[in-house]
Design an enzyme around this catalytic site. Structure first.
Site, PDB file in Angstrom:
ATOM      1  N   SER A 151     -11.500  30.782  -4.248  1.00  0.00           N
ATOM      2  CA  SER A 151     -12.712  30.095  -3.793  1.00  0.00           C
ATOM      3  C   SER A 151     -13.736  30.142  -4.923  1.00  0.00           C
ATOM      4  CB  SER A 151     -13.300  30.818  -2.577  1.00  0.00           C
ATOM      5  OG  SER A 151     -14.612  30.365  -2.312  1.00  0.00           O
ATOM      6  N   TYR A 165     -15.642  38.910   1.366  1.00  0.00           N
ATOM      7  CA  TYR A 165     -14.995  37.633   1.048  1.00  0.00           C
ATOM      8  C   TYR A 165     -15.001  37.338  -0.459  1.00  0.00           C
ATOM      9  CZ  TYR A 165     -13.817  32.660   1.265  1.00  0.00           C
ATOM     10  OH  TYR A 165     -13.220  31.429   1.073  1.00  0.00           O
TER      11      TYR A 165
HETATM   12  P1  NAP Z   1      -9.722  27.839   8.553  1.00  0.00           P
HETATM   13  O1  NAP Z   1      -9.968  26.456   8.997  1.00  0.00           O
HETATM   14  O2  NAP Z   1     -10.337  28.960   9.288  1.00  0.00           O
HETATM   15  O3  NAP Z   1      -8.135  28.030   8.469  1.00  0.00           O
HETATM   16  C1  NAP Z   1      -7.580  29.301   8.280  1.00  0.00           C
HETATM   17  C2  NAP Z   1      -6.099  29.208   8.538  1.00  0.00           C
HETATM   18  O4  NAP Z   1      -5.537  30.529   8.390  1.00  0.00           O
HETATM   19  C3  NAP Z   1      -5.756  28.750   9.956  1.00  0.00           C
HETATM   20  O5  NAP Z   1      -4.537  28.043   9.936  1.00  0.00           O
HETATM   21  C4  NAP Z   1      -5.590  30.071  10.682  1.00  0.00           C
HETATM   22  O6  NAP Z   1      -4.811  29.904  11.863  1.00  0.00           O
HETATM   23  C5  NAP Z   1      -4.882  30.895   9.615  1.00  0.00           C
HETATM   24  N1  NAP Z   1      -5.027  32.325   9.831  1.00  0.00           N
HETATM   25  C6  NAP Z   1      -6.171  33.012  10.071  1.00  0.00           C
HETATM   26  N2  NAP Z   1      -5.892  34.304  10.286  1.00  0.00           N
HETATM   27  C7  NAP Z   1      -4.545  34.441  10.165  1.00  0.00           C
HETATM   28  C8  NAP Z   1      -3.656  35.519  10.277  1.00  0.00           C
HETATM   29  N3  NAP Z   1      -4.085  36.773  10.554  1.00  0.00           N
HETATM   30  N4  NAP Z   1      -2.329  35.292  10.106  1.00  0.00           N
HETATM   31  C9  NAP Z   1      -1.871  34.052   9.830  1.00  0.00           C
HETATM   32  N5  NAP Z   1      -2.667  32.980   9.708  1.00  0.00           N
HETATM   33  C10 NAP Z   1      -3.986  33.182   9.872  1.00  0.00           C
HETATM   34  O7  NAP Z   1     -10.196  28.053   7.026  1.00  0.00           O
HETATM   35  P2  NAP Z   1     -10.123  27.118   5.728  1.00  0.00           P
HETATM   36  O8  NAP Z   1     -11.503  26.829   5.340  1.00  0.00           O
HETATM   37  O9  NAP Z   1      -9.138  26.039   5.866  1.00  0.00           O
HETATM   38  O10 NAP Z   1      -9.580  28.197   4.687  1.00  0.00           O
HETATM   39  C11 NAP Z   1      -8.276  28.148   4.119  1.00  0.00           C
HETATM   40  C12 NAP Z   1      -8.317  28.884   2.784  1.00  0.00           C
HETATM   41  O11 NAP Z   1      -9.192  28.171   1.914  1.00  0.00           O
HETATM   42  C13 NAP Z   1      -8.860  30.298   2.898  1.00  0.00           C
HETATM   43  O12 NAP Z   1      -8.156  31.144   2.026  1.00  0.00           O
HETATM   44  C14 NAP Z   1     -10.307  30.147   2.437  1.00  0.00           C
HETATM   45  O13 NAP Z   1     -10.804  31.341   1.909  1.00  0.00           O
HETATM   46  C15 NAP Z   1     -10.132  29.083   1.385  1.00  0.00           C
HETATM   47  N6  NAP Z   1     -11.366  28.360   1.050  1.00  0.00           N
HETATM   48  C16 NAP Z   1     -11.939  27.503   1.948  1.00  0.00           C
HETATM   49  C17 NAP Z   1     -13.066  26.793   1.582  1.00  0.00           C
HETATM   50  C18 NAP Z   1     -13.709  25.770   2.486  1.00  0.00           C
HETATM   51  O14 NAP Z   1     -14.766  25.202   2.112  1.00  0.00           O
HETATM   52  N7  NAP Z   1     -13.156  25.463   3.652  1.00  0.00           N
HETATM   53  C19 NAP Z   1     -13.647  26.980   0.319  1.00  0.00           C
HETATM   54  C20 NAP Z   1     -13.062  27.868  -0.548  1.00  0.00           C
HETATM   55  C21 NAP Z   1     -11.901  28.543  -0.191  1.00  0.00           C
HETATM   56  P3  NAP Z   1      -4.923  30.923  13.153  1.00  0.00           P
HETATM   57  O15 NAP Z   1      -6.375  31.163  13.399  1.00  0.00           O
HETATM   58  O16 NAP Z   1      -4.211  30.199  14.246  1.00  0.00           O
HETATM   59  O17 NAP Z   1      -4.193  32.161  12.735  1.00  0.00           O
END
Ligand code: NAP
Length: 255
Positions: A151, A165
């Site tokens: 990130s 984080y």
């Molecule tokens: P999100 O919408 O909350 O998605 C998270 C995903 O991880 C969901 O599929 C969730 O499904 C799964 N997950 C959560 N806890 C889990 C567990 N214990 N075991 C297995 N799966 C699990 O978040 P996102 O924004 O798409 O984030 C995805 C990645 O991108 C993360 O690593 C985040 O740090 C990174 N990121 C995101 C952004 C952004 O702007 N969105 C920016 C920088 C980096 P369940 O809840 O069903 O388990």
């Protein structure tokens, strides 16, 4: 020269957290490029529903393989389940992640461990467990790929109360670099992507319109922005990319 440069037909991928948000954007990109993609998250129902929708696209294939990856035993169970289904794995996307925010005075140990377990420990042990599958079939000409999802928070200090984080995302970037150096001997190429702001459940609390003022290109990330980079890194086009930390953030880190 460019024919099939970005295609992934016949490739087998695992996307952790593929049920929504950035993981789903990546999953769709890989599937539309011809790959067979296993997705995992804690919710079996969400995984099945996404697989159904992805399979209706008529390209590639999507298979639900749910599990809670915050516990190492489950990481091993997932790896075993995948090895029972496939002889090899071409692409691993270590995407599943979580966050926690609280003022420093109240920040709990639980908020530290939850984030570090899923964001750092789990990708390491998943990668370790899947190494035999990633090595199997990998060659100098056609290496396997691992992508770590970090990130911009790894290097920016803006998310000031997400105390676990930011460090977790810096750790995954460093882990990506170390794995890249070690695993290249096995024809496995590791790179790290650092997304800026994308719409997801994790960022749903944010005011996207207000955040845009910090993004030089004037918008938040779109699914094709992250999918395009992942497709590039995982296809023949990206086979000379190793150990990179690549922000996809609309210029957010320029400032
Ligand atoms: P999100 O919408 O909350 O998605 C998270 C995903 O991880 C969901 O599929 C969730 O499904 C799964 N997950 C959560 N806890 C889990 C567990 N214990 N075991 C297995 N799966 C699990 O978040 P996102 O924004 O798409 O984030 C995805 C990645 O991108 C993360 O690593 C985040 O740090 C990174 N990121 C995101 C952004 C952004 O702007 N969105 C920016 C920088 C980096 P369940 O809840 O069903 O388990």
């Amino acid at each position: 020269m460019v024919e099939n440069l970005f295609r992934l037909d016949g490739k087998v991928a695992l996307v952790t957290g593929g049920s929504r948000g950035i993981g789903l954007m990546i999953t769709q990109g890989l599937i539309e490029s011809g790959a067979k993609v296993y997705i995992t998250s804690r919710s079996a129902e969400a995984c099945e529903k996404v697989a159904e929708g992805m399979n209706a696209l008529g390209q590639g294939e999507c298979v639900a393989l749910p599990g809670d990856l915050s516990v190492v035993e489950n990481v091993y169970a997932l790896s075993k389940a995948l090895s029972d289904l496939e002889p090899h794995l071409d692409i691993l996307i270590n995407n599943a992640g979580t966050s926690w925010g609280a003022p420093i005075e109240q920040f709990p140990e639980k908020g530290w461990d939850k984030v570090m377990d899923l964001n750092v420990k789990s990708p390491f042990f998943l990668t370790q467990a899947l190494l035999p599958m990633l090595k199997n079939g990998a060659s100098k000409e056609d290496p396997s790929r691992i992508i770590m999802i970090s990130s911009v928070a790894a290097v920016s200090s803006e998310s000031i109360t997400a105390y676990s984080y930011g460090p977790s995302k810096a750790a995954i970037a460093q882990l990506g670099k170390m794995l890249a150096r070690d695993l290249v001997k096995d024809h496995i190429l590791v790179n790290t992507i650092a997304p800026g702001l994308f719409e997801s459940k994790m960022t749903a609390y944010m005011d996207y319109d207000a955040e845009v003022k910090n993004i030089p290109v004037g918008r938040i990330g779109r699914p094709e922005d992250i999918a395009g980079l992942v497709i590039y890194l995982c296809s023949k086009a990206g086979s000379y990319m190793l150990g990179n930390y690549i922000p996809v953030d609309g210029g957010h880190l320029i400032r």
